[in-house]
Design an enzyme around this catalytic site. Structure first.
Site, PDB file in Angstrom:
ATOM      1  N   ASP A  12      25.861  -2.903   8.692  1.00  0.00           N
ATOM      2  CA  ASP A  12      26.397  -3.315   7.387  1.00  0.00           C
ATOM      3  C   ASP A  12      27.789  -2.757   7.112  1.00  0.00           C
ATOM      4  OD1 ASP A  12      23.955  -4.582   6.979  1.00  0.00           O
ATOM      5  OD2 ASP A  12      23.076  -2.796   6.067  1.00  0.00           O
ATOM      6  N   GLU A  13      28.574  -2.602   8.153  1.00  0.00           N
ATOM      7  CA  GLU A  13      29.921  -2.040   7.997  1.00  0.00           C
ATOM      8  C   GLU A  13      30.915  -3.065   7.462  1.00  0.00           C
ATOM      9  OE1 GLU A  13      28.232  -2.199  10.841  1.00  0.00           O
ATOM     10  OE2 GLU A  13      27.877  -0.180  11.619  1.00  0.00           O
ATOM     11  N   LYS A  15      31.072  -6.293   9.308  1.00  0.00           N
ATOM     12  CA  LYS A  15      31.438  -7.053  10.510  1.00  0.00           C
ATOM     13  C   LYS A  15      31.687  -8.522  10.178  1.00  0.00           C
ATOM     14  CE  LYS A  15      27.515  -5.692  12.272  1.00  0.00           C
ATOM     15  NZ  LYS A  15      27.082  -4.694  11.280  1.00  0.00           N
ATOM     16  N   GLY A  16      30.823  -9.065   9.287  1.00  0.00           N
ATOM     17  CA  GLY A  16      30.954 -10.481   8.910  1.00  0.00           C
ATOM     18  C   GLY A  16      32.318 -10.756   8.317  1.00  0.00           C
ATOM     19  N   ASN A  37      17.470 -10.000  11.783  1.00  0.00           N
ATOM     20  CA  ASN A  37      17.538  -8.688  11.108  1.00  0.00           C
ATOM     21  C   ASN A  37      18.955  -8.459  10.575  1.00  0.00           C
ATOM     22  OD1 ASN A  37      18.469  -8.586  13.755  1.00  0.00           O
ATOM     23  ND2 ASN A  37      17.648  -6.562  14.209  1.00  0.00           N
ATOM     24  N   ALA A  38      19.931  -9.104  11.198  1.00  0.00           N
ATOM     25  CA  ALA A  38      21.319  -8.990  10.748  1.00  0.00           C
ATOM     26  C   ALA A  38      21.532  -9.798   9.481  1.00  0.00           C
ATOM     27  CB  ALA A  38      22.253  -9.507  11.841  1.00  0.00           C
ATOM     28  N   GLY A  39      22.424  -9.302   8.644  1.00  0.00           N
ATOM     29  CA  GLY A  39      22.852 -10.055   7.466  1.00  0.00           C
ATOM     30  C   GLY A  39      24.335  -9.831   7.329  1.00  0.00           C
ATOM     31  N   HIS A  40      25.125 -10.849   7.648  1.00  0.00           N
ATOM     32  CA  HIS A  40      26.585 -10.704   7.629  1.00  0.00           C
ATOM     33  C   HIS A  40      27.143 -11.487   6.447  1.00  0.00           C
ATOM     34  CE1 HIS A  40      26.654  -9.655  12.212  1.00  0.00           C
ATOM     35  NE2 HIS A  40      25.886  -8.861  11.498  1.00  0.00           N
ATOM     36  N   GLN A 222      24.084  -5.285  13.855  1.00  0.00           N
ATOM     37  CA  GLN A 222      23.647  -3.883  13.706  1.00  0.00           C
ATOM     38  C   GLN A 222      24.833  -2.939  13.973  1.00  0.00           C
ATOM     39  OE1 GLN A 222      21.246  -6.059  15.723  1.00  0.00           O
ATOM     40  NE2 GLN A 222      20.685  -6.498  13.640  1.00  0.00           N
ATOM     41  N   THR A 298      19.580  -8.489   4.108  1.00  0.00           N
ATOM     42  CA  THR A 298      18.433  -9.203   4.657  1.00  0.00           C
ATOM     43  C   THR A 298      17.152  -8.891   3.890  1.00  0.00           C
ATOM     44  OG1 THR A 298      19.469  -9.214   6.819  1.00  0.00           O
ATOM     45  CG2 THR A 298      17.091  -9.521   6.801  1.00  0.00           C
ATOM     46  N   ASP A 331      38.039   0.598  -1.130  1.00  0.00           N
ATOM     47  CA  ASP A 331      38.081   0.470  -2.599  1.00  0.00           C
ATOM     48  C   ASP A 331      36.909   1.170  -3.289  1.00  0.00           C
ATOM     49  OD1 ASP A 331      36.886  -1.833  -1.112  1.00  0.00           O
ATOM     50  OD2 ASP A 331      36.068  -2.275  -3.097  1.00  0.00           O
TER      51      ASP A 331
HETATM   52  P1  GDP Z   1      27.749  -6.622   8.101  1.00  0.00           P
HETATM   53  O1  GDP Z   1      26.285  -6.678   8.328  1.00  0.00           O
HETATM   54  O2  GDP Z   1      28.417  -5.574   8.932  1.00  0.00           O
HETATM   55  O3  GDP Z   1      28.441  -7.942   8.224  1.00  0.00           O
HETATM   56  O4  GDP Z   1      27.929  -6.147   6.588  1.00  0.00           O
HETATM   57  P2  GDP Z   1      27.081  -6.666   5.297  1.00  0.00           P
HETATM   58  O5  GDP Z   1      27.577  -8.015   4.939  1.00  0.00           O
HETATM   59  O6  GDP Z   1      25.635  -6.477   5.487  1.00  0.00           O
HETATM   60  O7  GDP Z   1      27.508  -5.570   4.232  1.00  0.00           O
HETATM   61  C1  GDP Z   1      28.841  -5.373   3.916  1.00  0.00           C
HETATM   62  C2  GDP Z   1      29.007  -5.613   2.425  1.00  0.00           C
HETATM   63  O8  GDP Z   1      30.269  -5.154   2.032  1.00  0.00           O
HETATM   64  C3  GDP Z   1      28.975  -7.078   2.024  1.00  0.00           C
HETATM   65  O9  GDP Z   1      28.399  -7.187   0.754  1.00  0.00           O
HETATM   66  C4  GDP Z   1      30.449  -7.464   1.991  1.00  0.00           C
HETATM   67  O10 GDP Z   1      30.701  -8.542   1.117  1.00  0.00           O
HETATM   68  C5  GDP Z   1      31.052  -6.205   1.468  1.00  0.00           C
HETATM   69  N1  GDP Z   1      32.415  -5.879   1.865  1.00  0.00           N
HETATM   70  C6  GDP Z   1      33.002  -6.003   3.095  1.00  0.00           C
HETATM   71  N2  GDP Z   1      34.216  -5.419   3.085  1.00  0.00           N
HETATM   72  C7  GDP Z   1      34.385  -4.913   1.855  1.00  0.00           C
HETATM   73  C8  GDP Z   1      35.422  -4.147   1.227  1.00  0.00           C
HETATM   74  O11 GDP Z   1      36.437  -3.807   1.829  1.00  0.00           O
HETATM   75  N3  GDP Z   1      35.221  -3.762  -0.071  1.00  0.00           N
HETATM   76  C9  GDP Z   1      34.104  -4.100  -0.763  1.00  0.00           C
HETATM   77  N4  GDP Z   1      33.996  -3.700  -2.005  1.00  0.00           N
HETATM   78  N5  GDP Z   1      33.108  -4.812  -0.205  1.00  0.00           N
HETATM   79  C10 GDP Z   1      33.244  -5.194   1.077  1.00  0.00           C
HETATM   80  P1  IMO Z   2      23.688  -5.931  10.324  1.00  0.00           P
HETATM   81  O1  IMO Z   2      24.051  -6.824  11.513  1.00  0.00           O
HETATM   82  C1  IMO Z   2      21.526  -2.428   8.876  1.00  0.00           C
HETATM   83  C2  IMO Z   2      17.747  -1.474  10.896  1.00  0.00           C
HETATM   84  C3  IMO Z   2      16.483  -1.627  10.062  1.00  0.00           C
HETATM   85  C4  IMO Z   2      15.635  -0.528  10.683  1.00  0.00           C
HETATM   86  C5  IMO Z   2      16.014  -0.611  12.164  1.00  0.00           C
HETATM   87  C6  IMO Z   2      15.038  -1.425  13.008  1.00  0.00           C
HETATM   88  O2  IMO Z   2      23.616  -6.648   9.039  1.00  0.00           O
HETATM   89  O3  IMO Z   2      24.563  -4.729  10.322  1.00  0.00           O
HETATM   90  P2  IMO Z   2      14.604  -4.027  13.211  1.00  0.00           P
HETATM   91  O4  IMO Z   2      14.197  -5.057  12.206  1.00  0.00           O
HETATM   92  O5  IMO Z   2      15.908  -4.318  13.883  1.00  0.00           O
HETATM   93  O6  IMO Z   2      13.521  -3.743  14.217  1.00  0.00           O
HETATM   94  O7  IMO Z   2      14.776  -2.661  12.374  1.00  0.00           O
HETATM   95  O8  IMO Z   2      17.286  -1.221  12.208  1.00  0.00           O
HETATM   96  N1  IMO Z   2      18.600  -2.687  10.934  1.00  0.00           N
HETATM   97  C7  IMO Z   2      19.749  -2.807  10.255  1.00  0.00           C
HETATM   98  N2  IMO Z   2      20.350  -1.996   9.359  1.00  0.00           N
HETATM   99  N3  IMO Z   2      22.117  -3.590   9.229  1.00  0.00           N
HETATM  100  C8  IMO Z   2      21.548  -4.394  10.147  1.00  0.00           C
HETATM  101  O9  IMO Z   2      22.174  -5.491  10.635  1.00  0.00           O
HETATM  102  C9  IMO Z   2      20.287  -4.047  10.661  1.00  0.00           C
HETATM  103  N4  IMO Z   2      19.441  -4.625  11.540  1.00  0.00           N
HETATM  104  C10 IMO Z   2      18.428  -3.769  11.694  1.00  0.00           C
HETATM  105  O10 IMO Z   2      16.741  -1.396   8.697  1.00  0.00           O
HETATM  106  O11 IMO Z   2      16.035   0.724  10.209  1.00  0.00           O
HETATM  107 MG    MG Z   3      24.497  -6.551   7.251  1.00  0.00          MG
END
Ligand code: GDP
Ligand code: IMO
Ligand code: MG
Length: 426
Positions: A12-13, A15-16, A37-40, A222, A298, A331
């Protein structure tokens, strides 16, 4: 040119967002590991999307999107995602799925939940999407691949033998009801029909794109600390989110990868169980969670929040060979009078500056912090690195120094344009 975009922390850094940004100049984007399991999250002129399987490059007409062989696919989730994209006017005709990708079957989802229940207090906190059981079957040679759906007879033979074993486990080990072969078979044949226009030998598509010297992005899922080998085992996922996983999961040689971008948040989060040395269980952690709306994309679970951890960060740079960093969510730190970075751990009275392999040791690690002055100024409208408050620039520079890797992108908001391009990447 091939660029891999890899999570540097526990997922959840952002990446999307970074892939959506960089894909403007790409020709191919490949998701190479994980599953739904990913949510971008991607926020762009088409709207707001939470992509689980479809690569985040789908919004550009010139980009071919590939779900690679290293991904496990739940067809129902993928079909729903395609429908949603189409309903919002996104063209999905350039989306392709590897025939070698494995399928998530109904028993994988059931077993993921049952295994978690059985672990009790030791539960991993998986997303319960069937990811672990599907990858386990792949390695145990019990998997069913996307390509199998194209030949109904072979599929029936394969499913019959695997389902017999799975039904034994469901009924005899867990006392659960069994699954009907007929129902599963018919449901997956329907999925096969719907997915068939997307199925290809995608490895060849990549080889051709490489010959044409087209820019290719590998989209990680992940994060490094969830890697089954190098993450906080057993609190990890079941496929490799590392740059090395990109080579195998997409189907190209490691020497073809020119750049590896590590995506890091300016702080750190974790969803699910497992150690996290900089976790803040106090009001500061709560403030980060609320400001950043840190709830799982997710599963909706609250994410555990903490200060930036440069010990795990350095480990992540080393193991992936990051050549660049994208630092997101700067931010979120706008509100704090003081910001902290963990530079080493203390364990049993000793200083540790290397990320330990043992989860039991990591559980005992106390963070040692360096404090930096906050900037307490909104940064969300800033687009030029020089215009950031000097304390924010200092923070970014310190991360760069501690990780020995240049920060080339600073993200100051979720929208595509809320980005500071320190240096061009592609
Ligand atoms: P991913 O799984 O690595 O693609 O990340 P996620 O989408 O799960 O979680 C990142 C969250 O941070 C999402 O809600 C994005 O919309 C949000 N986001 C990404 N970059 C920034 C940023 O620079 N600032 C803020 N406030 N939100 C961001
Ligand atoms: P994105 O791509 C954050 C975590 C789960 C759990 C562990 C194992 O959005 O960054 P799993 O369902 O893969 O067997 O769960 O991994 N996990 C994530 N945490 N972001 C994700 O994906 C994750 N995908 C799995 O919360 O701790
Ligand atoms: Mg995510």
């Amino acid at each position: 040119m091939v660029i891999a975009v890899i999570g540097g922390q526990w997922g959840d850094e952002g990446k999307g967002k970074i892939v959506d940004l960089l894909a403007e100049k790409a020709k191919v984007v490949v998701r190479f590991s994980g599953g739904d399991n990913a949510g971008h999250t991607v926020i762009n002129p088409y709207g707001e999307f939470r992509l689980h399987l479809v690569p985040s490059g789908i919004f550009y007409p010139q980009v071919t999107c590939i779900i690679g062989n290293g991904v496990v696919i739940n067809p129902a989730v993928l079909l729903e995602e395609i429908r949603e994209l189409q309903s919002k006017g996104v063209n999905t005709s350039r989306l392709f799925i590897s025939d070698r990708a494995h399928l998530i079957m109904p028993y994988h989802i059931l077993l993921d939940g049952l295994e978690e229940e059985r672990r009790g207090r030791g539960a991993i906190g998986t997303t319960r999407k069937g990811i672990g059981p599907a990858f386990a079957d792949k390695i145990a040679r019990l998997g069913i691949r996307v390509g199998d759906l194209l030949d109904r007879d072979t599929f029936l033979t394969r499913l019959s033998s695997v389902l017999e074993l799975k039904n034994d486990i469901l009924t005899k080990v867990y006392g659960s009801p069994l699954l009907s072969l007929e129902e599963v078979y018919e449901q997956y044949c329907r999925y096969g029909g719907q997915l068939s226009p997307f199925i290809r030998e995608t490895g060849f598509m990549l080889q051709e794109a490489l010959l044409r010297k087209e820019p290719i992005l590998l989209e990680g899922a992940q994060g490094t600390l969830l890697d089954p080998d190098f993450g906080t085992y057993p609190y990890v996922t079941s496929s490799s989110p590392l740059a090395g996983g990109g080579s195998i999961g997409a189907g190209l040689s490691p020497v073809k990868i020119d750049h590896i971008i590590g995506v890091f948040k300016a702080y750190i989060t974790r969803v699910g169980g497992g150690p996290m040395p900089t976790e803040l269980k106090d009001e500061t952690g709560q403030l980060i969670r609320e400001r950043a709306h840190e709830y799982g994309t997710t599963t909706g679970r609250p994410r555990r929040c903490g200060w930036f951890d440069a010990v795990s960060g350095r480990f992540s740079v080393g193991i992936n060979g990051f050549t660049m960093i994208a630092l997101t969510r700067l931010d979120i730190l706008d509100a704090f009078p003081v910001v902290k970075i963990c530079t080493s751990y203390k364990v049993n009275g000793q200083t540790l500056d290397r990320f330990p392999s043992s989860t039991a040791v990591l559980e005992k690690c106390q963070p040692v912090y360096e404090e930096l002055p906050g900037w307490q100024t909104p940064t969300t409208e800033i687009r030029d690195f020089k215009k950031l408050p000097h304390q924010a620039r200092r923070y970014v520079k310190r991360v760069e120094e501690l990780l020995s890797c240049p920060v080339v992108i600073v993200s100051v908001g979720a929208r595509r344009e809320q980005t500071i391009k320190v240096r061009s990447v592609i």
